[in-house]
Design a protein around this motif. Structure first.
Motif, PDB file in Angstrom:
ATOM      1  N   ASP A 255       1.006  -1.090  -0.013  1.00 23.37           N
ATOM      2  CA  ASP A 255      -0.122   0.039   0.068  1.00 23.37           C
ATOM      3  C   ASP A 255       0.812   1.435   0.106  1.00 23.37           C
ATOM      4  OD1 ASP A 255       1.020   0.100   2.668  1.00 23.37           O
ATOM      5  OD2 ASP A 255      -0.877  -0.660   3.390  1.00 23.37           O
TER       6      ASP A 255
ATOM      7  N   THR B 203      -6.218  -2.311  -0.536  1.00 23.07           N
ATOM      8  CA  THR B 203      -6.577  -3.287   0.464  1.00 23.07           C
ATOM      9  C   THR B 203      -5.969  -4.611   0.140  1.00 23.07           C
ATOM     10  OG1 THR B 203      -8.400  -3.971  -0.395  1.00 23.07           O
ATOM     11  CG2 THR B 203      -8.782  -2.058   1.219  1.00 23.07           C
TER      12      THR B 203
ATOM     13  N   ASN C 231      -5.171  -0.325   5.480  1.00 22.85           N
ATOM     14  CA  ASN C 231      -6.300   0.115   4.571  1.00 22.85           C
ATOM     15  C   ASN C 231      -7.539  -0.826   4.682  1.00 22.85           C
ATOM     16  OD1 ASN C 231      -5.316   2.606   3.444  1.00 22.85           O
ATOM     17  ND2 ASN C 231      -4.067   1.187   2.008  1.00 22.85           N
ATOM     18  N   ASP C 232      -7.409  -2.083   5.048  1.00 20.61           N
ATOM     19  CA  ASP C 232      -8.348  -3.066   5.464  1.00 20.61           C
ATOM     20  C   ASP C 232      -9.022  -2.696   6.394  1.00 20.61           C
ATOM     21  OD1 ASP C 232      -6.269  -4.280   3.529  1.00 20.61           O
ATOM     22  OD2 ASP C 232      -7.394  -6.250   3.934  1.00 20.61           O
TER      23      ASP C 232
ATOM     24  N   ARG D 159     -13.346  -1.714   5.525  1.00 20.92           N
ATOM     25  CA  ARG D 159     -13.344  -2.128   4.239  1.00 20.92           C
ATOM     26  C   ARG D 159     -13.031  -3.538   3.847  1.00 20.92           C
ATOM     27  NH1 ARG D 159      -9.085   1.506   1.146  1.00 20.92           N
ATOM     28  NH2 ARG D 159      -9.831   0.590  -0.778  1.00 20.92           N
TER      29      ARG D 159
ATOM     30  N   THR E 271      -9.277 -10.531   5.269  1.00 23.62           N
ATOM     31  CA  THR E 271      -7.981 -10.066   4.954  1.00 23.62           C
ATOM     32  C   THR E 271      -6.883 -11.343   5.124  1.00 23.62           C
ATOM     33  OG1 THR E 271      -8.429  -7.871   5.905  1.00 23.62           O
ATOM     34  CG2 THR E 271      -5.962  -8.535   6.146  1.00 23.62           C
TER      35      THR E 271
END
Length: 202
Positions: A12, A52, A84-85, A94, A100
């Protein structure tokens, strides 16, 4: 024969080095340090802002193969994602942590069947305590996954959370991404990690 090592760094904005005025991030710093030691390699930075684990699962295979398939005399992959997840959208992450974990298992398993693989955990999120707590919990979960898969995992969250330097580095940046000093702190942790040193020294 000189070893021609190619390493893909997949992740990311923290992998991309967002916010570093020196335009190095931690990936550029560990690459430069290896060259300084005489252990140079080709680094492919595949960090994308806001990505993500689900985004990575969609793009990683094609992007890694384009750079490593049939290239060099040695190849490797370093993954780093998760922050970001844990970002909330409509009051939900998200990517839920169990998803994940599924995405990470798929990414790591696919890559590890082909090349040496390392995973670097997500760093703290100093701007938001609740978000940061979700990242901390996810880091523990990813560490357990890597342990079960017998893959090296470097936790960034705990050591960077242990003092004020990371928070100050993020405050000098955009509140989320650190300035150069913050990326240097990540690079120092990676540099001191035996699996990383073994990967580039082989």
């Amino acid at each position: 024969m000189i070893r021609d090592l190619r390493i893909c760094f997949v992740g990311d904005s923290f992998v991309a080095g967002t916010g570093d005025a020196a335009a190095l991030g931690w990936v550029g710093r560990v690459t430069a340090a290896a060259w300084h030691r005489g252990e140079g390699f080709t680094a492919y930075n595949l960090g994308v802002r806001r990505d993500t684990s689900a985004d990575l699962r969609r793009r990683a295979e094609a992007e890694i193969l384009a750079r490593l398939l049939g290239a060099g005399t040695a190849q490797a992959v370093v993954f780093s994602f998760g922050a970001n997840d844990c970002t909330l959208e409509d009051d939900m992450p998200r990517v839920p942590p169990e998803v994940t974990e599924e995405n990470a298992a798929a990414l790591l398993g696919w890559a590890a069947a082909r090349w040496p693989v390392l995973m670097v955990g997500p760093p703290p999120l100093a701007h938001d305590a609740a978000h940061d707590a979700r990242v901390a919990a996810l880091s523990v979960r990813l560490a357990a996954l890597c342990d079960a898969m017998a893959l090296p995992y470097l936790a960034l969250h705990a050591p960077l959370s242990g003092g004020p330097a990371w928070r100050q580095a993020a405050a000098r940046g955009d509140g989320v991404h650190p300035d150069a000093a913050g990326y240097a702190a990540i690079a120092a942790l990676v540099e001191g990690w035996a699996p990383w040193r073994a990967m580039v020294a082989e």
